[in-house]
Design an enzyme around this catalytic site. Sequence first.
Site, PDB file in Angstrom:
ATOM      1  N   ASP A  53      32.333  21.527 -10.178  1.00  0.00           N
ATOM      2  CA  ASP A  53      33.530  21.050 -10.874  1.00  0.00           C
ATOM      3  C   ASP A  53      33.368  20.780 -12.361  1.00  0.00           C
ATOM      4  O   ASP A  53      34.348  20.606 -13.057  1.00  0.00           O
ATOM      5  CB  ASP A  53      34.034  19.764 -10.222  1.00  0.00           C
ATOM      6  CG  ASP A  53      33.235  18.565 -10.668  1.00  0.00           C
ATOM      7  OD1 ASP A  53      31.999  18.678 -10.707  1.00  0.00           O
ATOM      8  OD2 ASP A  53      33.849  17.544 -10.998  1.00  0.00           O
TER       9      ASP A  53
ATOM     10  N   CYS B 244      53.394  19.796  -7.209  1.00  0.00           N
ATOM     11  CA  CYS B 244      54.629  19.711  -6.425  1.00  0.00           C
ATOM     12  C   CYS B 244      55.799  19.335  -7.318  1.00  0.00           C
ATOM     13  O   CYS B 244      55.646  19.112  -8.509  1.00  0.00           O
ATOM     14  CB  CYS B 244      54.477  18.660  -5.331  1.00  0.00           C
ATOM     15  SG  CYS B 244      54.259  17.006  -6.011  1.00  0.00           S
TER      16      CYS B 244
ATOM     17  N   ASP C  37      27.557  21.443  -5.942  1.00  0.00           N
ATOM     18  CA  ASP C  37      27.280  20.450  -6.963  1.00  0.00           C
ATOM     19  C   ASP C  37      27.537  19.097  -6.297  1.00  0.00           C
ATOM     20  O   ASP C  37      28.274  19.017  -5.329  1.00  0.00           O
ATOM     21  CB  ASP C  37      28.219  20.668  -8.146  1.00  0.00           C
ATOM     22  CG  ASP C  37      28.207  19.511  -9.108  1.00  0.00           C
ATOM     23  OD1 ASP C  37      27.104  19.135  -9.528  1.00  0.00           O
ATOM     24  OD2 ASP C  37      29.280  18.987  -9.431  1.00  0.00           O
TER      25      ASP C  37
ATOM     26  N   CYS D 262      55.460  16.054  -9.115  1.00  0.00           N
ATOM     27  CA  CYS D 262      54.605  16.093 -10.297  1.00  0.00           C
ATOM     28  C   CYS D 262      55.372  16.631 -11.496  1.00  0.00           C
ATOM     29  O   CYS D 262      55.243  16.116 -12.616  1.00  0.00           O
ATOM     30  CB  CYS D 262      53.392  16.983 -10.056  1.00  0.00           C
ATOM     31  SG  CYS D 262      52.440  16.522  -8.634  1.00  0.00           S
TER      32      CYS D 262
END
Lengths: 51, 729
Positions: free
Chosen positions: B628, B44, B447, B47
């Site tokens: 991830d 955003c 995961d 950020c």
Amino acid sequence: MDVLGILIPVSLGLGAVGLAAFWWLLKKGQFDDPEGDAHRILRDDYDDKPK
Amino acid sequence: MTAFADPARPSACPACDVAPLAEQIAGSAPTEARLMLAVPGIHCAGCISGVERALQALPGVHDARVNLTLRRVAVEADLDVDVDTLCAVLTEAGYEAHELDPGVLAATEVDARGRALLMRLAVAVFAMMNVMLLSVAVWSGAEGVTRDMMHWISAAIAIPAVIFTGQPFYSSALQALKAGRLNMDVPISLAIILAVGTSLYETMLSGEHAYFDAAIALCTFLLAGRYLDHRTRANARSAAQELAALEVPRALRLNGQVTETVGVADLAPGDLVRVLPGGRIPVDGVVTEGTTELDRSLMTGETLPAAAAPGDAVHAGESNLTGPITVEVQAAGRDTDLARITDLIAVAEAGRNNYTSLADAAAKLYAPGVHIISALAAIGWFVATWDLRVALNIAAAVLIITCPCALGLAVPAVTTAASARLFRKGLLIKNGTALERLAQVDTVVFDKTGTLTDGAPEPMGLDQFDAQTGGIALALSQGSAHPLAAAIARELTAQGVRPVQVDDIREQPGFGVEGLWEGKPVRLGRAAWVGGGEAVGTTATYLRIGEAPAQAITFTDTLREGAAELVAGLQAQGKRVVLVSGDVEAAVTRFAARIGIEEVIFEAHPAAKAEAIAALSAEGRRVLMVGDGMNDTAALAAADVSISPASALEAARAASDMVLTGGSLAPILDAMATAVSARRRIKENFTIASVYNLLAVPLAVAGLCSPLIAALAMSSSSLTVSLNALRLR
């Protein structure tokens, strides 16, 4: 009909100007980060001279 | 921004004016470096400001600019600015950052293909509008010399434009023909060439009909489709390349008693490498000196740090947590396990590219059909009239009117609309065919660590400690950078506990922290090392004060937001849900029971995860993998379709087809629903295009298809398809 001799070159010329402007902006990287630019405009410290 | 001395500035000191000039003549030695960091978490305006401000506040940094589309920040800084400091500053500011090797990324830095397509599209639109303007004059009744003049001007605009803008189609068609295949670009190229050729011939003979507008309109619509397609894939860069950019580029080599910084590429087996706490191990090798704990989660997914002492094997990509160690190199560069995973991904990706999208399947049927019809029409008319000019005109008309403008837009229009919709919900689609594949999924593999959980261990039962015990635990845990200790310190600080005075705090790498409190020894660490207590079966650390029995502090993984709802939702839809993790059996089964998953695969190393996916695929299952870590990347690439959270490693995100931009897993359910309806829309679009062809082709074959009808039919079918795509909900 003589007016066509003026109008056709004029319309082509205007289109070419737009095309050239677009080409220049593309080279300058104006379309490299569309997502970031959409957010940047909301910032307080809006940078009006992006690199 | 860098301020350069203005050469025109007059100065009292002539030498000062010459100095910069001399530097310029000498080829101006580079005074600043351009560094590239991956910042996966940004999403955003806040950020962007946060990252740029944090970096620009650093001495030596001239400029920092975030590219939100690529989730990267480019930093211009003095040559002596260290990348690690930049990453540390960003981590402190709350943004996860990784160094990227600019050399490796140079090829992907500028989206050259996208720019080229956009440029061609702009030229095509410009030419189309002008030619259409002239065509309208012809259609509304221009006659004789005026019509010929209009046609010549159209030709002057359209021919160069078609040559320039159609290049992507010509080169692709040429490649297909060389390989002895037919693809969608062959009829496209043929139609464009025939249309321009016959139009030019007609114009020279001052004929009535010219198809210049149709030829350039064809280019425009198809380029629009191509560009939409390219945009939805713009973020899909090769996972293998991202991984290569993530590899640790430098190492500390021991040369006698001194250490020198060398590139990892220069290391050879037998070299000794020093790895400091907090550093990543650059090579595969054996520890020769020092004890420490390693964070292996990147490779194995195991959350518990593993102890390492002289004689133990270590692998590239593992993080050194507590103590400095010396490693004897056994394999470096391309021979490491990390590089082997990279190769696994490259292989798996190549396998996935075998997926034939609906568009390709349609093209396979379509391209030969169009050629046969147009050839038959040409032969038929030639036999009937013995006039080659008429026959060629009819053939061109058939090719133009059947030309797959609508087909070219059918898929990209829908996927672009669907991506835009899902992006607002927090899911980024990187691969053009991902939605089609997601619609067919019947098995979902998760995961555990970092995907269904937040990935950070959270200590339990700390609020039952009295102030004194808590204070000791806090004082000890602050003395270590170990992730479990850090979690304890964070939790206790949040509870308002104040550390008590503990002297002589020492960290014993690989075991724990010890100190003296009021003359009594206090220890926090492994069960065996702390002594005097019973080890519990779960992830835990132990606190012992004096001679009192040790107390266990157990840890739990916190569930990621939306995880429970997602699993329940998938099971309600009748999907098979599997949990696969590198963690030990007890931790995995307990977690699976908690979230309601019945099938589990535990202690799976990276290759085993990919094999598990392959086994499911071999059963005929369509697998969605959600993961991830580095250890998941091979599995992510092997699955039919894959999703990773924003917190995932850049490499894992690069290997996935979709990335969750927020913290919640909930958008995955939305994505599956959207995928199903998107697939339905794509099929509808194909139906629309086919019906339109069924109506238009007989007209063209019968020779009733004037340029006006061709232009109208072409535009209306393209518009219908685009509008249908917008109906997507």
